[in-house]
Enzyme design. Structure first.
Site, mmCIF file in Angstrom:
data_model
loop_
_atom_site.group_PDB
_atom_site.id
_atom_site.type_symbol
_atom_site.label_atom_id
_atom_site.label_comp_id
_atom_site.label_asym_id
_atom_site.label_seq_id
_atom_site.Cartn_x
_atom_site.Cartn_y
_atom_site.Cartn_z
ATOM 1 N N GLY A 20 26.499 -20.812 20.414
ATOM 2 C CA GLY A 20 27.334 -19.933 21.218
ATOM 3 C C GLY A 20 28.755 -19.826 20.718
ATOM 4 O O GLY A 20 29.633 -19.347 21.417
ATOM 5 N N VAL A 30 17.736 -13.806 26.264
ATOM 6 C CA VAL A 30 18.177 -12.600 26.966
ATOM 7 C C VAL A 30 17.538 -11.364 26.339
ATOM 8 O O VAL A 30 17.074 -10.461 27.036
ATOM 9 C CB VAL A 30 19.720 -12.487 26.900
ATOM 10 C CG1 VAL A 30 20.185 -11.156 27.468
ATOM 11 C CG2 VAL A 30 20.382 -13.640 27.638
ATOM 12 N N HIS A 69 22.664 -11.112 11.760
ATOM 13 C CA HIS A 69 21.951 -12.098 12.567
ATOM 14 C C HIS A 69 20.564 -11.519 12.855
ATOM 15 O O HIS A 69 20.439 -10.532 13.558
ATOM 16 C CB HIS A 69 22.720 -12.347 13.865
ATOM 17 C CG HIS A 69 22.002 -13.223 14.836
ATOM 18 N ND1 HIS A 69 22.532 -14.398 15.312
ATOM 19 C CD2 HIS A 69 20.786 -13.106 15.428
ATOM 20 C CE1 HIS A 69 21.675 -14.965 16.142
ATOM 21 N NE2 HIS A 69 20.605 -14.192 16.227
ATOM 22 N N GLU A 116 19.300 -21.577 13.528
ATOM 23 C CA GLU A 116 18.927 -22.522 14.581
ATOM 24 C C GLU A 116 17.704 -22.027 15.324
ATOM 25 O O GLU A 116 17.268 -20.893 15.148
ATOM 26 C CB GLU A 116 20.086 -22.734 15.558
ATOM 27 C CG GLU A 116 20.503 -21.491 16.313
ATOM 28 C CD GLU A 116 21.672 -21.750 17.257
ATOM 29 O OE1 GLU A 116 22.810 -21.808 16.765
ATOM 30 O OE2 GLU A 116 21.444 -21.890 18.469
ATOM 31 N N ARG A 157 13.696 -21.544 24.132
ATOM 32 C CA ARG A 157 13.581 -20.922 25.462
ATOM 33 C C ARG A 157 13.319 -19.439 25.264
ATOM 34 O O ARG A 157 13.364 -18.955 24.142
ATOM 35 C CB ARG A 157 14.901 -21.072 26.224
ATOM 36 C CG ARG A 157 16.047 -20.489 25.415
ATOM 37 C CD ARG A 157 17.371 -20.500 26.151
ATOM 38 N NE ARG A 157 18.498 -20.471 25.248
ATOM 39 C CZ ARG A 157 18.984 -19.402 24.640
ATOM 40 N NH1 ARG A 157 18.432 -18.231 24.845
ATOM 41 N NH2 ARG A 157 19.997 -19.465 23.812
ATOM 42 N N GLU A 208 16.372 -18.358 14.557
ATOM 43 C CA GLU A 208 17.472 -17.488 14.133
ATOM 44 C C GLU A 208 17.791 -17.692 12.656
ATOM 45 O O GLU A 208 17.849 -18.824 12.172
ATOM 46 C CB GLU A 208 18.731 -17.788 14.962
ATOM 47 C CG GLU A 208 18.573 -17.464 16.434
ATOM 48 C CD GLU A 208 19.884 -17.593 17.207
ATOM 49 O OE1 GLU A 208 19.986 -16.979 18.273
ATOM 50 O OE2 GLU A 208 20.800 -18.312 16.748
#
Lengths: 458, 169
Positions: free
Chosen positions: A164, A296, A208, A289, A293, A275
């Protein structure tokens, strides 16, 4: 079939999505809420609510003990953690395991192994997934300077305990690294309770790109394609799309294989994302990483594969999911998601909680809106300021962008400030349409242009 | 809050009895009614708790007729107590945290307090347990205990009313 009941340990649109998916499967849904969410849409649609605690998340949505206690006391057999809050904390998964509640996600052991970024990098390397040149954990500044010299500048500091953007600082020379190292340690410690940093070579122009994967916990892992999430501000994603059109088919398939191999090697269970940082010039990707989970931005993958991933998650947990088969997952068309956020881009993105007085959301072919708010809703200052996810689908990227532009044009929200005007500006920008972006594009190119336009119109 | 008039309810029940249906689920605003002809309904539904705690919804409970399984009947989890508004000036002792409610310090022991007992701010009134962690709740007010809302072993929610206390004259 044994009776199953699901506890939802989250709020907002993802809670609503989980409740509705549970109902579609004929399961009852119990929702844990805070005082601030008593009147919300998820509370109205759940079969039962349990008041966990006060509005402050610490004693409600972040209290694993209260959540699992409530789940057990209401007879729930499984628990959906959503995203954010406790979704990636091994403590919640572990408490569920101990109390006999099926955690709808990976095992606590998996979360530990890939939640720590350094450990995740080792798992990636063991699966022959390319990783960026980087270091192990760093003891202090002098060691950081020595290691940076070996890797070569520019370098980026990263927190081992989480992502983050917190603890991440780019340094182009020893002076910059010296100036920012202590702050990065402090930021990481405040955010994750662990100030451990490591260094990686910083890729200047990168995209990304992440792969949506799903494992059965027995070693079988499939993917649902990849997403390009390059349009971000301060490492916070704002727009996500699937597929990542920048990739050649050969690179795309290689990336999918890497994600599947990595998660397969730890017998990963349920939804997860791998990612990658993609260097468009060299056409090379490196592991960044794993997000252990549902994320979004999962709806864009749902749109191109025609799969409800939340339902799939619940089905795996309740033992009703047919065996996973990669050849049964077909991808078609293009999907884009934009995050509608209660923040004011004209005032340095200050959060804008308050009462929504008007909420005219777009509808139409290929348009989907995932949200738990409506006109009259109160946006609490206690939580993340995302209001909704607007998702569009088209046959092609061009058609998806056209539909997105029209949908954003038709979207009117009053009572609170939102980023809708900024999203319209992004979508109408030539670089975005030409797919000529990077993780730095929004801040380096788009926002200065947006500010100039704001100056002209005011 | 809406309420089904009693005569409507009776009419519904007799209509259901005459029908060939084995189960009926009806939801009108905040009220949910489940009627079933089997002695044991296939699956006991959860009681639906109002999201707002001030709701004092009377239980829909037909006195006779077919086996009714009103949603407020005790299902797997106990019904949340939603007491009627107390007389003006009376005080509520609320749960400081979500957890399991215990009226006595250990199984078989006498209750901390009973109706009619006098309490002061520091009187221990119950225990609330969250994942084996016990919190002793003190009255926080002075007066005579007039009502005990929660039952031993109940799940109590955050700020749920546990006791009603009449302050001393």
């Amino acid at each position: 079939m044994a009776e199953q009941r699901i506890f939802i340990a989250n709020r907002g649109e993802i809670a609503l999505r989980a409740i509705r998916s549970a109902h579609e499967l004929g399961l009852e849904a119990v929702l844990g809420i805070s005082v601030a969410d008593r009147d919300g849409l998820p509370a109205r649609e759940a079969d039962r609510t349990v008041l966990l605690g006060p509005a402050a998340a610490r004693d409600s949505y972040l209290s694993a003990a209260r959540i699992v206690h409530a789940a057990v006391a209401t007879g729930c057999t499984c628990l959906h953690p959503g995203y954010g809050f406790l979704s990636e904390r091994p403590e919640l998964a572990e408490l569920c395991e101990r109390e006999g509640v099926t955690f709808i996600g990976p095992s606590s052991d998996s979360i530990r192994r890939i939640g720590d970024k350094l450990s995740a990098r080792a798992v990636a390397q063991a699966s022959a997934v390319p990783v960026n040149e980087g270091t192990e954990k760093i003891a202090d500044l002098s060691q950081a300077l020595e290691l940076a010299r070996q890797i070569g500048y520019p370098v980026i500091t990263k927190a081992s305990a989480g992502g983050g953007g917190r603890g991440m600082v780019v340094a182009r020379n020893p002076a910059e690294l010296s100036a920012s190292f202590d702050t990065a340690v402090t930021t990481a410690r405040e955010a994750f309770g662990d100030g451990t940093l490591y260094l990686e070579r910083f890729v200047e122009v990168a995209r990304h790109i992440e792969v949506q994967a799903f494992g059965d916990g027995q070693g079988q892992v499939v993917h649902f394609g990849e997403r390009d999430c390059s349009v971000q501000r301060r490492y916070q994603k704002m727009i996500e799309e699937a597929p990542a059109q920048i990739l050649s088919q050969a690179v795309r398939e290689q990336m999918h294989r890497c994600a599947v191999a990595l998660l397969g090697s730890i017998r990963y269970r349920n939804a997860g994302t791998v990612e990658f940082l993609y260097d468009a010039q060299r056409q090379q990707f490196t592991f960044m990483e794993v997000n252990a989970r549902i994320q979004v931005e999962h709806p864009v993958s749902e749109e191109i594969t025609g799969t409800n991933l939340i339902r799939t998650q619940i089905q795996l947990a309740t033992g009703t999911l047919p065996p996973l088969r990669q050849d049964a997952i077909r991808m078609k068309g293009h999907a884009i998601e934009v995050r509608i956020i209660a923040e004011d881009p004209a005032r340095d993105f200050v959060p804008s909680p308050g009462r929504i007085t008007r909420w005219d959301a777009p509808t139409g072919e290929g348009v989907r809106l995932d949200t738990a708010v409506a006109a009259g809703s109160f946006v609490s200052p206690h939580y993340d300021s995302m209001l909704a996810k607007l998702i569009v689908r088209g046959e092609s990227r061009e058609q998806a962008i056209d539909r997105l532009a029209a949908a954003l044009h038709a979207f009117t929200v009053e009572g609170i400030a939102t980023n809708i005007a900024l999203l319209r500006f992004i979508v109408s920008h030539a670089d975005f349409r030409a797919n000529n972006t990077s993780t730095r594009w929004l801040e380096a190119v788009l926002l200065p242009a947006f500010k100039t336009q704001l100056g002209r119109s005011s | 809050m809406s309420k089904l008039p009693d005569h409507d309810l009776e009419a519904l029940i007799s209509e259901f009895e005459r029908s060939s249906w084995r189960e009926m689920h009806l939801r009108v605003n905040d009220i949910e009614l489940i009627l079933a002809k089997d002695a044991a309904p296939v699956y006991r539904k959860l009681e639906r708790t109002a999201a707002a705690p001030q709701a004092a919804e009377p239980a829909v409970r037909p006195a006779s007729g077919p086996v009714g399984a009103p949603v407020n009947a005790p299902a797997i989890a106990p019904a949340r107590a939603t007491p009627a508004p107390p007389p003006a000036g009376w005080l509520l002792v609320r749960a400081p945290t979500l957890g399991t409610f215990y009226r006595s310090p250990k199984p078989g022991a006498a209750a901390f307090i009973n109706v009619g007992d006098e309490v002061t701010a520091t009187t221990e009134v119950c225990l609330v347990e969250v994942m084996k962690l016990f919190t002793t709740v003190r009255a926080g007010v002075s007066g005579i205990v007039r009502e005990v809302y929660a039952k031993d072993g109940d799940l109590v929610e955050f700020e749920q009313a546990l006791f009603l206390v009449e302050p001393r004259g």
